[in-house]
Design a protein around this motif. Structure first.
Motif, PDB file in Angstrom:
ATOM      1  N   PHE A   1      -6.483   1.820  -2.480  1.00 32.01           N
ATOM      2  CA  PHE A   1      -5.754   2.927  -3.113  1.00 32.01           C
ATOM      3  C   PHE A   1      -6.714   3.887  -3.814  1.00 32.01           C
ATOM      4  O   PHE A   1      -6.602   5.113  -3.673  1.00 32.01           O
ATOM      5  CB  PHE A   1      -4.742   2.370  -4.108  1.00 32.01           C
ATOM      6  CG  PHE A   1      -4.102   3.420  -4.972  1.00 32.01           C
ATOM      7  CD1 PHE A   1      -3.119   4.259  -4.457  1.00 32.01           C
ATOM      8  CD2 PHE A   1      -4.482   3.578  -6.298  1.00 32.01           C
ATOM      9  CE1 PHE A   1      -2.528   5.241  -5.252  1.00 32.01           C
ATOM     10  CE2 PHE A   1      -3.900   4.558  -7.098  1.00 32.01           C
ATOM     11  CZ  PHE A   1      -2.924   5.383  -6.568  1.00 32.01           C
TER      12      PHE A   1
ATOM     13  N   GLN B   1       1.031   3.995  -3.022  1.00 34.08           N
ATOM     14  CA  GLN B   1       0.741   5.394  -2.704  1.00 34.08           C
ATOM     15  C   GLN B   1       1.893   6.307  -3.136  1.00 34.08           C
ATOM     16  O   GLN B   1       1.676   7.351  -3.765  1.00 34.08           O
ATOM     17  CB  GLN B   1       0.499   5.530  -1.199  1.00 34.08           C
ATOM     18  CG  GLN B   1      -0.002   6.906  -0.769  1.00 34.08           C
ATOM     19  CD  GLN B   1      -1.389   7.211  -1.300  1.00 34.08           C
ATOM     20  OE1 GLN B   1      -2.270   6.351  -1.291  1.00 34.08           O
ATOM     21  NE2 GLN B   1      -1.599   8.422  -1.784  1.00 34.08           N
TER      22      GLN B   1
ATOM     23  N   GLN C   1       0.830  -1.209   0.000  1.00 33.88           N
ATOM     24  CA  GLN C   1       0.000   0.000   0.000  1.00 33.88           C
ATOM     25  C   GLN C   1       0.863   1.257   0.000  1.00 33.88           C
ATOM     26  O   GLN C   1       0.569   2.231  -0.701  1.00 33.88           O
ATOM     27  CB  GLN C   1      -0.937  -0.002   1.210  1.00 33.88           C
ATOM     28  CG  GLN C   1      -2.060   1.011   1.130  1.00 33.88           C
ATOM     29  CD  GLN C   1      -2.960   0.831  -0.083  1.00 33.88           C
ATOM     30  OE1 GLN C   1      -3.261   1.809  -0.776  1.00 33.88           O
ATOM     31  NE2 GLN C   1      -3.374  -0.390  -0.349  1.00 33.88           N
TER      32      GLN C   1
ATOM     33  N   ASN D   1      -8.611   6.226  -1.566  1.00 32.43           N
ATOM     34  CA  ASN D   1      -7.822   7.325  -1.017  1.00 32.43           C
ATOM     35  C   ASN D   1      -7.262   8.270  -2.074  1.00 32.43           C
ATOM     36  O   ASN D   1      -6.672   9.304  -1.728  1.00 32.43           O
ATOM     37  CB  ASN D   1      -6.655   6.763  -0.193  1.00 32.43           C
ATOM     38  CG  ASN D   1      -7.138   5.969   1.011  1.00 32.43           C
ATOM     39  OD1 ASN D   1      -8.121   6.332   1.639  1.00 32.43           O
ATOM     40  ND2 ASN D   1      -6.442   4.874   1.314  1.00 32.43           N
ATOM     41  N   ASN D   2      -7.437   7.914  -3.361  1.00 40.70           N
ATOM     42  CA  ASN D   2      -6.866   8.713  -4.453  1.00 40.70           C
ATOM     43  C   ASN D   2      -7.897   8.889  -5.568  1.00 40.70           C
ATOM     44  O   ASN D   2      -7.862   8.181  -6.582  1.00 40.70           O
ATOM     45  CB  ASN D   2      -5.599   8.045  -4.991  1.00 40.70           C
ATOM     46  CG  ASN D   2      -4.482   7.976  -3.964  1.00 40.70           C
ATOM     47  OD1 ASN D   2      -3.686   8.886  -3.833  1.00 40.70           O
ATOM     48  ND2 ASN D   2      -4.454   6.878  -3.205  1.00 40.70           N
TER      49      ASN D   2
END
Length: 400
Positions: free
Chosen positions: A368, A337, A333, A371-372
């Motif tokens: 991912f 990131q 992760q 969060n993005n």
């Protein structure tokens, strides 16, 4: 069947002991050193030694049940004996073998049952539980496939040849092979041979690479002239494939935290005739930051449990544990990131592993993306061991 020669048994014994009981000793390197040290062994003897060595590693837990105790340095000959009796190969008059009594082993063999699924498939108890939890009812089908012997598959180097012409070249050197449907550059050997001695290898016409692994570079959708970063390049198997697909045009930046792997990559690239590769060792975070938003394509072949390639590396199931998998998931992760920033807007990355666990694969991608929001999933694919190839996962992600 004839009794296996004693000097071969001693070689197998010593190599198993090294693999099981010495830290950082891996089966592929151990057997390579053994065979190099005994160059006078004939091809048949070498094949027998490799087969027995890998199968005992593969079936270690089951064989321990047959001998009635766990693997210890003093029990390696018992493991060998149990395997030879179980597989009904290379044995004769084992009642006289080093004074080992075989009555108890034969009793369990004749009974034909083992206590549970972990013994049946010869894996640690924790791994059986993890596979069942993550794969559900399909876990045994995949584990059966992972206990099979891996085929030898080559990738024809399209910078120098084609799959069809490679087959013809190998045939001249008494190596029979065939193409694989759905894999443009893949060539599979009819039987195991030491292809590294062939002129075709020395001339850079191929690399040894599983068909499942060959899918990953193709998944990245590269084109000649692009700037591509291979962020976890290792010794460069996929890097070289990317170079061939890009026809040596554009730039590939191959990165890794281990400089010695990049040295090996450069040696392989020279043999392959791949000229558009630049290597960079990741010594600190600045190496990554300098590339932020600079790449058209990014390959993250992430460190993982390796559970998809147990056919080739059966010893790894005895060297990892659940804590290792939990740690590697955090690392995956973090890498995803941090390294994803290398991609420019409109560019694409592939996140790939040689694991079959959803928690290392699609669940990592989902986390991912959550969060993005400036990234989106284009497509993903998994290759499972039951397909006949190694297990891989790959996700194509676009920066929007």
């Amino acid at each position: 069947m004839e009794l296996i020669h004693r000097n071969l048994l001693i070689g197998i014994h010593d190599s198993l002991q090294e693999t099981f009981f010495e830290k950082n000793k891996y089966a592929d390197k151990v057997i390579e050193r053994l065979l190099k040290a005994h160059r006078k062994w004939g091809s048949q003897d070498r094949a027998v030694v490799s087969e027995i060595f890998y199968n005992i590693i593969r079936w270690k837990k089951r064989l321990e049940y047959y001998i009635g105790e766990g693997a210890k340095p003093g029990n390696i000959y018992k493991l060998i004996l149990a395997y030879l009796l179980w597989s009904k190969t290379h044995y004769k008059k084992f009642e006289e073998f080093d004074g080992i009594k075989i009555a108890d082993i034969l009793t369990k063999l004749k009974k034909g049952t083992v206590p549970n699924k972990a013994f049946e498939h010869s894996i640690p108890e924790w791994l059986a539980a993890t596979l069942e939890k993550e794969l559900g009812a399909n876990w045994e089908r995949e584990m059966i496939a992972l206990n099979e012997q891996a085929p030898t598959i080559l990738r024809a180097n399209s910078l120098k040849t084609s799959a069809k012409h490679l087959i013809e070249e190998l045939k001249h050197e008494n190596v029979e092979s065939f193409t694989i449907n759905g894999f443009k550059d893949a060539v599979q050997l009819e039987e195991k041979k030491n292809v590294f001695l062939t002129s075709a290898f020395k001339d850079g016409l191929f690399e040894v690479q599983d068909a499942g692994s060959q899918k990953i570079a193709e998944f990245l959708d590269v084109k000649p002239g692009m700037r591509v970063v291979d962020a976890c390049a290792g010794a460069g198997g996929k890097t070289l494939h990317l170079a061939a697909m890009m026809e040596n045009k554009g730039q590939i930046i191959a990165m890794d935290i281990h400089g010695w792997k990049l040295t090996e990559l450069k040696r392989r690239a020279k043999r392959a005739g791949a000229h558009n590769i630049e290597t960079r060792e990741i010594t600190d975070t600045k190496v990554i930051k300098r590339l932020h938003e600079k790449a058209d394509r990014l390959l993250i072949d992430a460190p993982c449990s390796g559970l998809g390639v147990l056919k080739r590396n059966p010893d790894s199931k005895w060297k990892i544990d659940q804590d290792f998998i939990d740690r590697i998931k955090k690392e995956q992760q973090q890498i995803l990131q941090d390294y994803s920033k290398i991609i420019r807007k409109g560019g694409k990355l592939v996140y790939a592993t040689c694991s079959i666990l959803p928690s290392e694969n699609n669940e990592q991608v989902a986390e991912f993306l959550k969060n993005n929001p400036d990234f989106k999933l284009v497509k993903d694919e998994k290759v499972m061991p039951s397909s006949g190839f190694d297990g891989f996962y790959m996700a194509l992600i676009e920066r929007i």
